[in-house]
Design an enzyme around this catalytic site. Structure first.
Site, short mmCIF file in Angstrom:
data_model
loop_
_atom_site.label_atom_id
_atom_site.label_comp_id
_atom_site.label_asym_id
_atom_site.label_seq_id
_atom_site.Cartn_x
_atom_site.Cartn_y
_atom_site.Cartn_z
CE LYS A 141 8.03 2.93 6.92
NZ LYS A 141 8.07 4.62 7.49
CG PHE A 201 14.22 5.93 4.61
CD1 PHE A 201 15.52 5.61 4.34
CD2 PHE A 201 13.55 6.98 4.63
CE1 PHE A 201 16.18 6.89 4.23
CE2 PHE A 201 14.34 8.13 4.48
CZ PHE A 201 15.70 8.23 4.15
CB ILE A 245 -1.21 0.04 1.19
CG1 ILE A 245 -0.30 0.01 2.47
CG2 ILE A 245 -1.99 -1.16 0.95
CD1 ILE A 245 -1.02 -0.03 3.75
N GLY A 246 2.05 1.15 -0.03
CA GLY A 246 2.77 2.36 0.08
C GLY A 246 4.49 1.88 0.05
CB SER A 247 7.16 1.60 -1.72
OG SER A 247 6.78 2.45 -3.01
N GLY A 248 8.68 3.91 -0.24
CA GLY A 248 9.52 5.09 -0.01
C GLY A 248 10.96 4.90 -0.18
CG ASP A 272 9.92 14.25 5.19
OD1 ASP A 272 9.83 15.28 4.64
OD2 ASP A 272 9.81 13.22 4.82
#
Length: 362
Positions: A33, A15, A10-13, A127
């Site tokens: 995560k 890190f 459902i998400g990535s970045g 951030d």
């Protein structure tokens, strides 16, 4: 040991990656995560410690995700946490990149409270951006959460405020960082408050440095810095209520170690909210737009899920599966449709019927 089934990414970045998962014993949905142990800049263990610090004084602080466990396997660090809804950036895109003043003011009140809580626990987020504010789910769907503490850092040392240093590299997202951060001055509480102003203005009218470019990220950062410095507060806030320019002017003028008067700014925006005749009904723009569609919330929260497919394929085999499906459907706000289906209530299939449903959920 708790057994989880991964549903989907459902998400990535930079890190790591974020997955939705389901507890196979209880049917509870969570987020996991992950971070590869061989990462050049490992951050997940640090992030977990920052979350623990935020939970020290309160078991369930408002707008801070619950953390269940931090563990590891042979290749990855794993952080099990509360599953939340869409980020403000995702919702902003759903609303064709424009939020109303009412929505921004309702968000601003909660965003100020989240930052105040983090600061009162002795931490800086470092951030602040729309992607790092997300809405809750279920009974908490109107609550704004702040996430992603990978860059968070204490600002107190032995009861004293950390010293102001110069020559620091940019930490955060260039689009939203403060001018002092661009100049290489170490961050303090004032910088997060300035970043909030840029997020609100972005939601209401956009930022003049959004299209700044460069041959590499450092050249782009420099271009954004120059544009940010050259743009007057009057120009930046033109067309907006004066409270936004007043807020930005005051937070830019704060001293490095000065404690902010969060309540003052919340009351200022609250007064603007009331003068506009708005009602605090939590009817955010994305809710109004969804209510206008024929599928409503079911489409946005169930993604590829189709009731016709469920009716044709998922006939429950035991009471436990019935309990799990009903719970998931309730969170999806389509429980009434499920309960109307005679096929869902029948018991003619094996226990594996639940698996494909979980796989497509979220």
């Amino acid at each position: 040991m708790t057994s989880y089934k991964i549903c989907e990414e459902i998400g990535s970045g930079t890190f790591g990656r974020l997955y939705s998962a389901v507890n196979q014993n209880t049917g509870e949905l969570i987020a996991i995560k992950t971070e590869y142990k061989g990462s050049d800049i490992p951050m997940l263990l640090h992030e977990a410690s920052m979350y623990r610090q935020l939970h020290q004084k309160k078991d369930e602080p408002i707008g801070i995700p619950k953390i269940y466990q931090c563990s590891c396997n042979s290749d990855y660090y794993l952080l099990e946490m509360e599953l939340l809804g869409l980020s403000l950036e995702e919702l902003f895109r759903k609303c064709k990149r424009k939020f109303s003043l009412k929505t921004v003011l309702m968000l601003a009140d909660q965003m100020l409270s989240r930052l105040e809580y983090i600061h009162d626990q002795g931490l800086l987020h470092r951030d602040i951006k729309p992607e790092n504010f997300v809405m809750g789910k279920g009974k908490n769907e109107n609550t704004v959460y702040i996430i992603d503490l990978g860059l968070a850092k204490p600002y107190m040392n032995d009861g004293k405020h950390a010293a102001c240093k110069k020559g620091k590299r940019l930490v955060g997202t260039a689009k939203y960082v403060s001018i002092n951060t661009h100049k290489g001055i170490s961050q303090s509480r004032r910088d997060g408050m300035e970043s909030l102003a840029y997020v609100w203005i972005y939601f209401l009218k956009g930022l003049p440095w959004e299209d700044c470019k460069g041959k590499d990220k450092w050249e782009r950062y420099e271009s954004i810095k120059e544009k940010k410095i050259k743009t007057s507060i009057a120009d930046l806030c033109r067309g907006l209520p004066e409270e936004f320019s007043q807020y930005l002017k005051e937070v830019r003028g704060l001293k490095f170690d000065e404690r902010l008067d969060y309540q003052k700014y919340k009351l200022m925006f609250k007064a603007l909210f009331e003068r506009q005749g708005f009602q605090e009904d939590y009817e955010y723009d994305w809710k109004v737009k969804q209510d206008d569609t024929s599928c409503g919330l079911a489409v946005s929260k169930a993604r590829a899920f189709r009731i016709s497919d469920l009716n044709a394929s998922f006939q429950l085999g035991n009471a436990k599966e019935n309990e799990i499906i009903t719970k998931l459907a309730s969170e999806c706000k389509i429980s009434s449709l499920l309960l109307k289906s005679n096929q869902v209530a029948t018991k003619t299939t094996k226990s594996k019927a639940c698996a494909p449903f979980l796989a497509c959920f979220f």
